[in-house]
Design a protein around this motif. Structure first.
Motif, PDB file in Angstrom:
ATOM      1  N   GLY A  48       0.803  -1.217   0.000  1.00  0.00           N
ATOM      2  CA  GLY A  48       0.000   0.000   0.000  1.00  0.00           C
ATOM      3  C   GLY A  48       0.832   1.262   0.000  1.00  0.00           C
ATOM      4  N   HIS A  49       2.027   1.202   0.534  1.00  0.00           N
ATOM      5  CA  HIS A  49       2.988   2.305   0.402  1.00  0.00           C
ATOM      6  C   HIS A  49       4.396   1.738   0.506  1.00  0.00           C
ATOM      7  CE1 HIS A  49       3.421   2.334   4.817  1.00  0.00           C
ATOM      8  NE2 HIS A  49       2.109   2.415   4.904  1.00  0.00           N
ATOM      9  N   GLY A  50       5.339   2.431  -0.106  1.00  0.00           N
ATOM     10  CA  GLY A  50       6.707   1.928  -0.165  1.00  0.00           C
ATOM     11  C   GLY A  50       6.834   0.814  -1.190  1.00  0.00           C
ATOM     12  N   THR A  51       7.976   0.147  -1.183  1.00  0.00           N
ATOM     13  CA  THR A  51       8.227  -0.956  -2.107  1.00  0.00           C
ATOM     14  C   THR A  51       8.588  -2.203  -1.322  1.00  0.00           C
ATOM     15  OG1 THR A  51      10.535  -0.254  -2.358  1.00  0.00           O
ATOM     16  CG2 THR A  51       8.953   0.523  -4.006  1.00  0.00           C
ATOM     17  N   THR A  52       8.442  -3.343  -1.952  1.00  0.00           N
ATOM     18  CA  THR A  52       8.622  -4.603  -1.251  1.00  0.00           C
ATOM     19  C   THR A  52      10.079  -5.066  -1.288  1.00  0.00           C
ATOM     20  OG1 THR A  52       7.597  -6.776  -0.934  1.00  0.00           O
ATOM     21  CG2 THR A  52       8.221  -6.183  -3.181  1.00  0.00           C
ATOM     22  N   VAL A  53      10.443  -5.877  -0.324  1.00  0.00           N
ATOM     23  CA  VAL A  53      11.765  -6.497  -0.262  1.00  0.00           C
ATOM     24  C   VAL A  53      11.703  -7.811  -1.037  1.00  0.00           C
ATOM     25  CG1 VAL A  53      13.424  -7.608   1.292  1.00  0.00           C
ATOM     26  CG2 VAL A  53      12.350  -5.446   1.939  1.00  0.00           C
ATOM     27  N   LEU A  54      12.768  -8.140  -1.732  1.00  0.00           N
ATOM     28  CA  LEU A  54      12.802  -9.369  -2.506  1.00  0.00           C
ATOM     29  C   LEU A  54      13.451 -10.493  -1.711  1.00  0.00           C
ATOM     30  CD1 LEU A  54      13.732  -8.233  -6.126  1.00  0.00           C
ATOM     31  CD2 LEU A  54      11.492  -8.457  -5.049  1.00  0.00           C
ATOM     32  N   ASP A  55      12.711 -11.592  -1.585  1.00  0.00           N
ATOM     33  CA  ASP A  55      13.212 -12.819  -0.980  1.00  0.00           C
ATOM     34  C   ASP A  55      13.146 -13.929  -2.035  1.00  0.00           C
ATOM     35  OD1 ASP A  55      14.192 -14.527   0.934  1.00  0.00           O
ATOM     36  OD2 ASP A  55      12.277 -14.815   1.956  1.00  0.00           O
ATOM     37  N   GLY A  56      13.159 -13.493  -3.302  1.00  0.00           N
ATOM     38  CA  GLY A  56      13.105 -14.411  -4.433  1.00  0.00           C
ATOM     39  C   GLY A  56      13.977 -13.874  -5.547  1.00  0.00           C
ATOM     40  N   ARG A  57      13.684 -14.254  -6.790  1.00  0.00           N
ATOM     41  CA  ARG A  57      14.497 -13.863  -7.939  1.00  0.00           C
ATOM     42  C   ARG A  57      13.963 -12.578  -8.562  1.00  0.00           C
ATOM     43  NH1 ARG A  57      14.159 -16.600 -12.074  1.00  0.00           N
ATOM     44  NH2 ARG A  57      16.296 -16.440 -12.876  1.00  0.00           N
ATOM     45  N   LEU A  58      14.875 -11.656  -8.867  1.00  0.00           N
ATOM     46  CA  LEU A  58      14.464 -10.384  -9.451  1.00  0.00           C
ATOM     47  C   LEU A  58      13.819 -10.581 -10.820  1.00  0.00           C
ATOM     48  CD1 LEU A  58      14.307  -7.307  -9.497  1.00  0.00           C
ATOM     49  CD2 LEU A  58      16.654  -7.270 -10.364  1.00  0.00           C
ATOM     50  N   GLY A  59      14.383 -11.485 -11.626  1.00  0.00           N
ATOM     51  CA  GLY A  59      13.798 -11.722 -12.939  1.00  0.00           C
ATOM     52  C   GLY A  59      12.342 -12.139 -12.836  1.00  0.00           C
ATOM     53  N   ASP A  60      12.043 -13.021 -11.868  1.00  0.00           N
ATOM     54  CA  ASP A  60      10.659 -13.442 -11.635  1.00  0.00           C
ATOM     55  C   ASP A  60       9.801 -12.256 -11.219  1.00  0.00           C
ATOM     56  OD1 ASP A  60      11.313 -16.063 -12.204  1.00  0.00           O
ATOM     57  OD2 ASP A  60      11.489 -16.671 -10.106  1.00  0.00           O
ATOM     58  N   TYR A  61      10.362 -11.419 -10.353  1.00  0.00           N
ATOM     59  CA  TYR A  61       9.586 -10.287  -9.841  1.00  0.00           C
ATOM     60  C   TYR A  61       9.271  -9.285 -10.947  1.00  0.00           C
ATOM     61  CZ  TYR A  61       8.040  -6.571  -6.713  1.00  0.00           C
ATOM     62  OH  TYR A  61       7.291  -5.600  -6.083  1.00  0.00           O
ATOM     63  N   LEU A  62      10.248  -8.985 -11.781  1.00  0.00           N
ATOM     64  CA  LEU A  62      10.012  -8.060 -12.889  1.00  0.00           C
ATOM     65  C   LEU A  62       8.952  -8.622 -13.834  1.00  0.00           C
ATOM     66  CD1 LEU A  62      13.675  -6.963 -13.701  1.00  0.00           C
ATOM     67  CD2 LEU A  62      11.926  -5.647 -12.482  1.00  0.00           C
ATOM     68  N   ASP A  63       9.013  -9.922 -14.089  1.00  0.00           N
ATOM     69  CA  ASP A  63       8.000 -10.555 -14.938  1.00  0.00           C
ATOM     70  C   ASP A  63       6.618 -10.455 -14.289  1.00  0.00           C
ATOM     71  OD1 ASP A  63       9.919 -11.217 -16.799  1.00  0.00           O
ATOM     72  OD2 ASP A  63      10.090 -13.316 -16.161  1.00  0.00           O
ATOM     73  N   SER A  64       6.569 -10.642 -12.966  1.00  0.00           N
ATOM     74  CA  SER A  64       5.288 -10.582 -12.255  1.00  0.00           C
ATOM     75  C   SER A  64       4.704  -9.173 -12.290  1.00  0.00           C
ATOM     76  CB  SER A  64       5.456 -11.049 -10.809  1.00  0.00           C
ATOM     77  OG  SER A  64       5.742 -12.440 -10.753  1.00  0.00           O
ATOM     78  N   LEU A  65       5.558  -8.159 -12.124  1.00  0.00           N
ATOM     79  CA  LEU A  65       5.068  -6.782 -12.209  1.00  0.00           C
ATOM     80  C   LEU A  65       4.525  -6.482 -13.600  1.00  0.00           C
ATOM     81  CD1 LEU A  65       7.765  -4.732 -10.238  1.00  0.00           C
ATOM     82  CD2 LEU A  65       5.484  -5.402  -9.450  1.00  0.00           C
ATOM     83  N   ASP A  66       5.255  -6.905 -14.625  1.00  0.00           N
ATOM     84  CA  ASP A  66       4.786  -6.691 -15.999  1.00  0.00           C
ATOM     85  C   ASP A  66       3.466  -7.412 -16.226  1.00  0.00           C
ATOM     86  OD1 ASP A  66       6.966  -5.124 -16.674  1.00  0.00           O
ATOM     87  OD2 ASP A  66       8.096  -6.774 -17.578  1.00  0.00           O
ATOM     88  N   ARG A  67       3.363  -8.609 -15.696  1.00  0.00           N
ATOM     89  CA  ARG A  67       2.142  -9.389 -15.859  1.00  0.00           C
ATOM     90  C   ARG A  67       0.964  -8.720 -15.159  1.00  0.00           C
ATOM     91  NH1 ARG A  67       0.007 -14.925 -13.524  1.00  0.00           N
ATOM     92  NH2 ARG A  67      -1.823 -15.059 -14.849  1.00  0.00           N
ATOM     93  N   LEU A  68       1.182  -8.251 -13.916  1.00  0.00           N
ATOM     94  CA  LEU A  68       0.111  -7.562 -13.187  1.00  0.00           C
ATOM     95  C   LEU A  68      -0.297  -6.280 -13.898  1.00  0.00           C
ATOM     96  CD1 LEU A  68       1.171  -7.990  -9.446  1.00  0.00           C
ATOM     97  CD2 LEU A  68      -0.871  -8.935 -10.544  1.00  0.00           C
TER      98      LEU A  68
END
Length: 261
Positions: free
Chosen positions: A154-174
């Protein structure tokens, strides 16, 4: 607390857990989801093993003449899962569905495309790995809302406890999903609801690209370890948060290494 506790859509109600911290922001958002006239409700992320909080969630369900029929977990972190077993027992032995088998009670897990129809609901499961490898989101088409867990806060950004490539793909997908399905609201695992999904997702994507450029710049000036990068890139951040920032930086270093940087 009033801004977050009691947030609602037509079918979802937020119950804020009393576990605020640097990692959990105001606390964990537990979501009660039900069709307006249904006798059954779904609870997303019961939160910490705090009986006062768990009983409050059950009481709010009962006040509306309903019972909890199912628990869903967005991801494995304990501020979302720790109370799930106790809550399921208090609710009468209901199943808990999660992508990670370690957090399930019952035979069913959660995977991309799964549709939950408890109590007449339609909740569609979206796999969004990155914050953790088991992260999922839930699309509630009747309210044009997505429960994002910790993938988008809801505010700020999340911490990654996984793979950045996966996260970037998930953001693009959302981002694409939100545009294609005219999503109006994101209902996060921490912080207030988001009523500008496309704008916030664009900010998240831009932030990750900016951080990645900063990490590359730090490497170019001689930084080698995640800690050395953090000391450069996060110099304006409270040092108490640096150990957490190292998780995200390590994910970025791994991402760059995978691409030969």
């Amino acid at each position: 607390m009033s801004e977050i506790d009691g947030m609602r859509t037509d079918r979802a109600l937020c119950v804020l857990a009393p576990n605020p911290s640097m990692m959990t922001l105001d606390g964990t958002n537990t979501w009660i989801v039900a069709e307006p006239d249904a006798g059954e409700a779904v609870v997303i992320d019961p939160g910490p093993d705090d009986r006062k909080h768990l009983r409050r969630v059950l009481d709010l369900v009962a006040e509306r003449g309903r019972r909890v029929a199912l628990v869903l977990i967005t991801h494995r972190h304990p501020d979302h899962t720790e109370g799930a077993g106790t809550f399921a027992e208090l609710a009468g032995g209901v199943p808990v569905r999660a992508a990670d088998p370690a957090h399930r009670l019952g035979d069913e897990g959660l995977a991309e495309g799964d549709v939950i129809t408890t109590g007449g609901l339609e909740l569609r499961t979206l796999a969004v790995p990155g914050h953790t490898d088991d992260s999922v989101a839930f699309w509630l088409p009747a309210d044009r809302a997505i429960f994002t867990g910790d993938t988008v806060l809801g505010h700020g950004t999340t911490v990654l406890d996984g793979r950045l490539g996966d996260y970037l793909d998930s953001l693009d997908r959302l981002r694409a999903f939100a545009e294609d399905n005219a999503v109006t609201t994101l209902l996060p695992g921490h912080g207030p609801r988001i009523d500008d999904p496309l704008g916030v997702l664009d900010q998240y994507i831009a932030h990750r690209q900016e951080r990645l450029a900063q990490v590359e710049a730090a490497l170019a000036t001689g930084a080698r370890t995640a800690r050395e990068v953090v000391e450069t890139v996060y110099a304006d951040v409270d040092p108490k948060l640096w150990p957490v920032a190292e998780w995200s930086v390590q994910a970025q270093l791994d991402y760059l290494a995978e691409r030969g940087h």
